[in-house]
Motif scaffolding. Structure first.
Motif, PDB file in Angstrom:
ATOM      1  N   THR A  88     -11.778   2.250  -4.520  1.00  0.00           N
ATOM      2  CA  THR A  88     -12.188   3.653  -4.452  1.00  0.00           C
ATOM      3  C   THR A  88     -13.571   3.729  -3.813  1.00  0.00           C
ATOM      4  O   THR A  88     -14.380   2.808  -3.946  1.00  0.00           O
ATOM      5  N   ARG A 125       7.110  -4.936  -6.238  1.00  0.00           N
ATOM      6  CA  ARG A 125       5.656  -4.995  -6.426  1.00  0.00           C
ATOM      7  C   ARG A 125       5.301  -5.820  -7.653  1.00  0.00           C
ATOM      8  O   ARG A 125       4.397  -6.658  -7.628  1.00  0.00           O
ATOM      9  N   ARG A 149     -12.961  -9.816  -2.798  1.00  0.00           N
ATOM     10  CA  ARG A 149     -11.517  -9.811  -3.014  1.00  0.00           C
ATOM     11  C   ARG A 149     -10.764  -9.962  -1.689  1.00  0.00           C
ATOM     12  O   ARG A 149      -9.710 -10.598  -1.642  1.00  0.00           O
ATOM     13  N   ARG A 202      -2.154  -5.812  -3.700  1.00  0.00           N
ATOM     14  CA  ARG A 202      -2.445  -4.400  -3.460  1.00  0.00           C
ATOM     15  C   ARG A 202      -3.948  -4.109  -3.569  1.00  0.00           C
ATOM     16  O   ARG A 202      -4.353  -3.028  -3.993  1.00  0.00           O
ATOM     17  N   LEU A 203      -4.752  -5.045  -3.168  1.00  0.00           N
ATOM     18  CA  LEU A 203      -6.192  -4.888  -3.349  1.00  0.00           C
ATOM     19  C   LEU A 203      -6.734  -3.658  -2.635  1.00  0.00           C
ATOM     20  O   LEU A 203      -7.654  -2.997  -3.139  1.00  0.00           O
ATOM     21  N   HIS A 204      -6.185  -3.330  -1.467  1.00  0.00           N
ATOM     22  CA  HIS A 204      -6.717  -2.187  -0.723  1.00  0.00           C
ATOM     23  C   HIS A 204      -6.505  -0.878  -1.476  1.00  0.00           C
ATOM     24  O   HIS A 204      -7.400  -0.024  -1.509  1.00  0.00           O
ATOM     25  N   ASP A 205      -5.348  -0.707  -2.083  1.00  0.00           N
ATOM     26  CA  ASP A 205      -5.081   0.534  -2.807  1.00  0.00           C
ATOM     27  C   ASP A 205      -5.873   0.636  -4.110  1.00  0.00           C
ATOM     28  O   ASP A 205      -5.958   1.700  -4.707  1.00  0.00           O
ATOM     29  N   GLU A 206      -6.437  -0.468  -4.545  1.00  0.00           N
ATOM     30  CA  GLU A 206      -7.217  -0.462  -5.781  1.00  0.00           C
ATOM     31  C   GLU A 206      -8.684  -0.137  -5.542  1.00  0.00           C
ATOM     32  O   GLU A 206      -9.465  -0.023  -6.489  1.00  0.00           O
ATOM     33  N   TYR A 213     -15.124  -5.493  -2.976  1.00  0.00           N
ATOM     34  CA  TYR A 213     -14.088  -5.377  -1.949  1.00  0.00           C
ATOM     35  C   TYR A 213     -14.174  -6.565  -0.984  1.00  0.00           C
ATOM     36  O   TYR A 213     -13.151  -7.159  -0.600  1.00  0.00           O
ATOM     37  N   SER A 263       0.828  -1.207   0.000  1.00  0.00           N
ATOM     38  CA  SER A 263       0.000   0.000   0.000  1.00  0.00           C
ATOM     39  C   SER A 263       0.858   1.250   0.000  1.00  0.00           C
ATOM     40  O   SER A 263       1.923   1.295   0.619  1.00  0.00           O
ATOM     41  N   GLY A 289      -3.607  -9.883  -6.292  1.00  0.00           N
ATOM     42  CA  GLY A 289      -4.404  -9.021  -5.445  1.00  0.00           C
ATOM     43  C   GLY A 289      -3.677  -8.488  -4.239  1.00  0.00           C
ATOM     44  O   GLY A 289      -4.303  -8.008  -3.300  1.00  0.00           O
ATOM     45  N   SER A 327       3.448  -9.502  -7.338  1.00  0.00           N
ATOM     46  CA  SER A 327       2.095  -9.609  -7.877  1.00  0.00           C
ATOM     47  C   SER A 327       1.946 -10.833  -8.756  1.00  0.00           C
ATOM     48  O   SER A 327       0.844 -11.356  -8.943  1.00  0.00           O
TER      49      SER A 327
END
Length: 413
Positions: A397, A380, A341, A391-395, A338, A95, A389, A384
């Protein structure tokens, strides 16, 4: 509109914050006799949750209470050479914006931000819910019956509201192969900005301090061959199981599971369990946070998910003009991806955090070298490939619902 929230940990106060600012009258009921200060453990707030904390004007307060853990060192069973990684480098792989904070500290900040606008009732719990066309009649274990327009269960993995409305937990819970225990201990290792520990096949233990802690936390994670038989309130049995699972492990483990476990001021033990519900709303009742969609404690970013879910639920109720028949489906639609995932990520994270084979243990050691020696953007890209996934949190919105704020309750923009 009068809304009752069950649970005053994280999702409940975040929900209360936004609902009161959209003009709803909010009551929060909490079984504990006071704001929980039972030791707690460190939780993670990733970018989408921190963006919401920003909108609440609480970013400075949260940053000021971060744990301050900068280094992670661990030994591997059978290998005397410690591996050390800078936590900042490790988390930047996951993140671009992340804060680790003790759960009790986060709860205190959220309660302080809401206690003047929402009614808090401590030391009580919902006994029954009876819904009719106009609202929900609620009886309590101690207080007098009261009537509300909506009820939200934000009361955690073992949710009382979910049990009353949706049925027993066993219908929805899925064990994903691991167990977690945390206890408060004296900081006899003198840890402040450091977490240290020992990892082996199917088990790991770590000890960390915090910038604002007088004591320390010992955390245990393990993967048994089959699901364990115990009751979630039987502490003596839980301690017995913990000693069995870590028998023969070296380092600080004999002391931790001897004198420190016997005198621990706070102790938590639970399965890493995932809730899988097709819907978390029924009639005038909905669920938020772990009560509705816990991806798995310590492995799925459940605290960030709880913050986002509570924010979205409040926003959709405001956007729907208090019409829960529109707001609840919109809420589930908005965070559904969310949730799904996070569930998938948690299953993989449990396997990565607790290596199940000697080969997986070697991979963990190689990953530490990778994080320490390769530039973060390259790391990263490489990670990946093997951890979909990551970085799922940063993806994720979130919508901005602040156009629905009432004039007297503006918040920072």
């Amino acid at each position: 509109m009068r809304i009752l929230i069950s649970g005053a940990s994280v999702a409940g106060p975040v929900l209360a914050y936004w609902l009161t600012r959209y003009g709803f009258a909010v009551t929060v009921v909490e079984r504990a006799p006071a704001l929980r200060k039972a030791g707690g453990h460190a939780v993670d707030l990733f970018r989408p949750a921190m963006d919401i904390v920003d909108r609440m004007g609480l970013a400075e307060a949260v940053q000021s209470r971060k744990t301050g853990t900068e280094w992670l060192s661990f030994l591997v069973e059978g290998d005397d050479r410690p591996r050390t990684v800078e936590v900042g480098r490790l988390m930047r792989v996951v993140s671009d914006r992340h804060v680790e904070i003790m759960r009790d500290d986060l709860g205190e900040i959220l309660h302080e931000a809401t206690r003047h606008d929402a009614e808090y009732v401590f030391g009580d719990s919902i006994a029954s819910l009876t819904e009719d066309a106009d609202g929900v009649e609620v009886t309590f274990e101690r207080g007098r019956p009261r009537r509300f327009d909506l009820v939200i269960g934000a009361d955690g993995l073992h949710s009382n509201v979910r049990r009353l409305v949706f049925g027993p937990e066993s219908r929805y819970s899925t064990w994903i192969g691991a167990y977690l225990a945390v206890m408060s201990i004296p900081n006899y290792l003198g840890l402040r900005d450091h977490m240290t520990g020992l990892t082996g096949v199917n088990r790991m233990v770590g000890v960390y301090g915090g910038a604002h802690l007088d004591d320390a936390r010992a955390i245990f994670m393990f993967r048994p061959e089959a699901e364990l038989d115990y009751h979630h309130r039987d502490v003596a049995r839980q301690k017995e199981l913990l000693r069995e699972q870590f028998a023969g492990m070296g380092w600080e483990v004999p002391r931790l599971l001897g004198e420190e476990l016997d005198r621990a001021t706070a102790f938590y033990f639970d399965s890493v369990t995932q809730l899988r519900m097709d819907t978390w709303s029924r009639g005038r009742v909905s669920l938020a946070g772990d009560a509705g969609y816990c991806p798995g404690p310590a492995v799925g970013g459940s605290t960030s998910l709880a913050v986002v879910g509570a924010y979205v639920l409040a926003g959709e109720l405001a956007e729907a003009g208090s019409d829960h028949t529109r707001a609840f489906p919109a809420y589930e639609q908005e965070i559904g991806d969310y949730v799904r995932r996070s569930r998938a990520f948690a299953v993989g994270a449990a396997k990565r955090l607790i290596p199940a084979t000697p080969g997986a243990l070697r991979t963990m050691k190689q990953s530490v070298w990778l994080v320490n020696h390769i530039p973060t953007p390259v790391t990263r890209a490489l990670t990946s490939l093997g951890a979909r996934g990551l970085r799922l949190h940063d993806e994720i919105t979130t919508k901005d619902y602040r156009s629905h704020l009432t004039p007297r309750t503006s918040v920072p923009r």
